[in-house]
Design a protein around this motif. Structure first.
Motif, PDB file in Angstrom:
ATOM      1  N   PHE A 271      -7.918   3.299  -4.381  1.00 56.88           N
ATOM      2  CA  PHE A 271      -6.681   3.962  -4.785  1.00 56.88           C
ATOM      3  C   PHE A 271      -5.485   3.387  -4.030  1.00 56.88           C
ATOM      4  N   VAL A 272      -5.621   3.225  -2.712  1.00 61.06           N
ATOM      5  CA  VAL A 272      -4.529   2.689  -1.894  1.00 61.06           C
ATOM      6  C   VAL A 272      -4.282   1.222  -2.227  1.00 61.06           C
ATOM      7  N   ASP A 274      -4.694  -0.150  -5.073  1.00 57.64           N
ATOM      8  CA  ASP A 274      -3.964  -0.170  -6.345  1.00 57.64           C
ATOM      9  C   ASP A 274      -2.485   0.123  -6.120  1.00 57.64           C
ATOM     10  N   LEU A 275      -2.193   1.102  -5.273  1.00 60.70           N
ATOM     11  CA  LEU A 275      -0.794   1.416  -4.961  1.00 60.70           C
ATOM     12  C   LEU A 275      -0.102   0.206  -4.331  1.00 60.70           C
ATOM     13  N   ARG A 276      -0.782  -0.447  -3.405  1.00 64.65           N
ATOM     14  CA  ARG A 276      -0.184  -1.601  -2.726  1.00 64.65           C
ATOM     15  C   ARG A 276       0.050  -2.748  -3.708  1.00 64.65           C
ATOM     16  N   ASP A 277      -0.862  -2.918  -4.648  1.00 64.25           N
ATOM     17  CA  ASP A 277      -0.666  -3.951  -5.666  1.00 64.25           C
ATOM     18  C   ASP A 277       0.561  -3.647  -6.521  1.00 64.25           C
ATOM     19  N   ARG A 278       0.820  -2.353  -6.737  1.00 63.90           N
ATOM     20  CA  ARG A 278       1.959  -1.968  -7.570  1.00 63.90           C
ATOM     21  C   ARG A 278       3.289  -2.227  -6.870  1.00 63.90           C
ATOM     22  N   GLY A 279       3.349  -1.928  -5.572  1.00 67.86           N
ATOM     23  CA  GLY A 279       4.661  -2.031  -4.919  1.00 67.86           C
ATOM     24  C   GLY A 279       4.618  -2.228  -3.429  1.00 67.86           C
ATOM     25  N   GLY A 280       3.540  -2.855  -2.918  1.00 64.42           N
ATOM     26  CA  GLY A 280       3.459  -3.114  -1.497  1.00 64.42           C
ATOM     27  C   GLY A 280       3.244  -1.833  -0.695  1.00 64.42           C
ATOM     28  N   TRP A 281       3.397  -1.965   0.637  1.00 67.78           N
ATOM     29  CA  TRP A 281       3.209  -0.802   1.492  1.00 67.78           C
ATOM     30  C   TRP A 281       4.232   0.285   1.195  1.00 67.78           C
ATOM     31  N   ALA A 282       5.386  -0.094   0.628  1.00 68.86           N
ATOM     32  CA  ALA A 282       6.393   0.919   0.288  1.00 68.86           C
ATOM     33  C   ALA A 282       5.857   1.901  -0.740  1.00 68.86           C
ATOM     34  N   ALA A 283       5.033   1.416  -1.680  1.00 67.40           N
ATOM     35  CA  ALA A 283       4.454   2.300  -2.689  1.00 67.40           C
ATOM     36  C   ALA A 283       3.444   3.246  -2.053  1.00 67.40           C
ATOM     37  N   VAL A 284       2.694   2.755  -1.067  1.00 65.60           N
ATOM     38  CA  VAL A 284       1.750   3.622  -0.358  1.00 65.60           C
ATOM     39  C   VAL A 284       2.519   4.683   0.428  1.00 65.60           C
ATOM     40  N   ASP A 285       3.567   4.253   1.126  1.00 67.43           N
ATOM     41  CA  ASP A 285       4.382   5.209   1.877  1.00 67.43           C
ATOM     42  C   ASP A 285       4.948   6.291   0.959  1.00 67.43           C
ATOM     43  N   ALA A 287       3.773   7.491  -1.703  1.00 69.08           N
ATOM     44  CA  ALA A 287       2.769   8.422  -2.220  1.00 69.08           C
ATOM     45  C   ALA A 287       2.598   9.640  -1.325  1.00 69.08           C
ATOM     46  N   TYR A 288       2.992   9.542  -0.049  1.00 68.02           N
ATOM     47  CA  TYR A 288       2.872  10.706   0.836  1.00 68.02           C
ATOM     48  C   TYR A 288       3.847  11.812   0.456  1.00 68.02           C
ATOM     49  N   ALA A 289       4.888  11.472  -0.275  1.00 66.64           N
ATOM     50  CA  ALA A 289       5.815  12.489  -0.764  1.00 66.64           C
ATOM     51  C   ALA A 289       5.374  13.056  -2.116  1.00 66.64           C
TER      52      ALA A 289
END
Length: 475
Positions: A271-272, A274-285, A287-289
């Motif tokens: 899951f993480v 996939d998020l990183r592939d979508r938009g780097g670590w910024a996308a993972v960050d 997701a916490y919101a």
């Protein structure tokens, strides 16, 4: 709310022993500056940069991420070794995760016996009884045990360490006679500390499914990063060797329950990723919101964030002899991952399908046709209304479990797997009336009524066939 799971996924962010899959960092630079050659000190002729005037990524508490440290765990860790080991690991976690620590993180090493003594949880007996019905509804923990007993046995043997948001500290469980630390466990728990400092980890959702989903992001992030960390150790970092005994402490493990609570650790890294592939670590960050709300989203990352679970309600149609528990909330949601574990236990799905490609981020595969069309569910436990009857007969309980599916075909598939493969084939249930089945022996010996209307399947459980309608009268 499943309070024991909430304690695991909120009060203590655990790393547990399981099947670790190799993770390659596609963006990692090839940094060989700290690689040991021929056993010589790679930094004998190198002077390290001065400490920076202000904190920065890759430097923590006087140590740079690629700085050599003198740590020998063969006789345990002394205070100076512990300080250097933790500080450099923090700096390296910053480099891998691109996330800054705001303050230092205390780390304590305890023996497994000490951990078991400290983790003995006292729970509210009414809530524990309510929670037992939730796990019984999943046909995972029957009337011969309580879920608290299963958790105590399971966590006592598989936990390698934890981070406590309320205390801001890490505890590592060591099975060596001297205090030692598994470097990957340390990196994992330090990720939790960074998450807590940057995003906050002091809240937990109210249902089992949402707790597992929330943890899919939190534990998935930590497990993804600890895999990247370990890959750097194997490729170009000089890392502290692993202690001789860095595995789990053994003990009894209920594997189907383990599969359920291991969902975030297995499926979270994918899951993480996939998020990183979508938009780097910024996308993972980010997701916490907007954290995932169901295990469906974690198991199928493309469904995050848009495909939310439907709200499922169960109207109270019980007789005066039965009542819902005095808990808040009165219903739980178990979710797709838990449904999969039910069918895996009772061989309603191909057990071999659980094993994933060992090169994948996730070691397990939690998707199967009878559980994949899940859209929402609600489990409502019931108890006798008479306190005297309730206290005198600990197994005289019931529940209503309503599941909603994406399509009627999905609902039919679930119903078939539940009735034919699970009740009849696995539990030897016999027909006892219209849509009603009776299991005569074993920990799930009860009466079950299973009805389907369109894309909704409702299971009503009671001790006897006559009491099924008392728990939930037919519409």
């Amino acid at each position: 709310m499943n309070r024991r799971l909430a304690a695991v996924f909120s009060a203590f962010l655990l790393v547990v022993a399981g099947c670790a899959a190799p993770v390659a960092d596609p963006s990692a630079a090839n940094d060989n500056s700290d690689a040991a050659v021929g056993g010589a000190d790679p930094d004998a002729d190198r002077s390290w940069p001065d400490d920076p005037p202000t904190d920065r990524l890759g430097w923590e508490a006087g140590y740079w991420y690629d700085e050599s440290i003198a740590v020998d765990q063969s006789d345990g860790l002394n205070d100076s070794e512990m300080e250097a080991f933790v500080a450099r690991t923090m700096a390296r976690v910053e480099v891998v995760r691109e996330l800054e620590f705001e303050e230092s993180v205390p780390v304590e090493v305890v023996s497994r016996a000490e951990y078991r003594n400290e983790s003995d949880a006292s729970t509210d007996p009414v809530h524990s009884d309510w929670n037992d019905q939730v796990w019984e509804a999943l046909l995972l923990v029957g009337e011969d045990r309580t879920i608290d007993e299963v958790f105590d046995e399971l966590y006592g043997g598989v936990v390698l360490g934890y981070y406590s948001p309320s205390e801001g500290r890490i505890v590592v469980v060591s099975d060596d006679s001297q205090p030692t630390i598994d470097r990957r466990t340390l990196a994992h728990e330090l990720v939790h500390a960074a998450q807590d400092q940057q995003f906050g980890l002091d809240r937990s959702p109210s249902t089992q499914d949402a707790q597992l989903a929330h943890s899919g992001l939190v534990e998935g992030d930590a497990r993804y990063v600890d895999g990247l960390y370990e890959a750097r150790c194997e490729a170009d970092w000089d890392c502290v060797p692993q202690p001789s005994n860095s595995g789990a402490g053994g003990g009894s493990v209920d594997y189907p329950v383990f599969i359920t609570i291991y969902t975030p650790y297995s499926e979270g890294p994918t899951f993480v990723s996939d998020l990183r592939d979508r938009g780097g670590w910024a996308a993972v960050d980010a997701a916490y919101a907007d954290r995932p709300t169901s295990t469906e989203q974690v198991l199928h990352p493309t469904r995050y964030p848009d495909e939310r679970p439907v709200e499922v309600t169960v109207e109270d149609r019980s007789s005066a002899a039965w009542t819902r528990y005095d808990t808040d909330p009165t219903a739980d949601t178990v979710g797709e991952a838990s449904v999969f574990a039910t069918f895996w236990k009772h061989r309603a799905v191909d057990r071999a399908s659980l094993q994933q490609d060992p090169g994948a981020y996730s070691p397990y595969n939690y998707t199967a046709e009878p559980s994949e069309g899940w859209a929402g569910d609600a489990v409502v436990p019931y108890r006798p209304a008479s306190d005297e009857t309730y206290e005198a007969n600990p197994h005289e309980r019931g529940y209503v479990w309503r599941t909603v599916w994406d399509t009627e075909a999905d609902a039919e598939q679930f119903e078939r797997a539940y009735v034919t493969d699970t009740l009849e084939r696995s539990l030897n249930a016999s027909e006892a009336g219209e849509d009603t089945y009776r299991v005569d022996d074993g920990p799930f010996a009860d009466a079950y009524r299973v009805t389907r209307e369109g894309n909704t399947v409702t299971v009503v459980n009671a001790p006897t066939v006559a009491q099924v309608d008392e728990v939930h009268e037919r519409s």
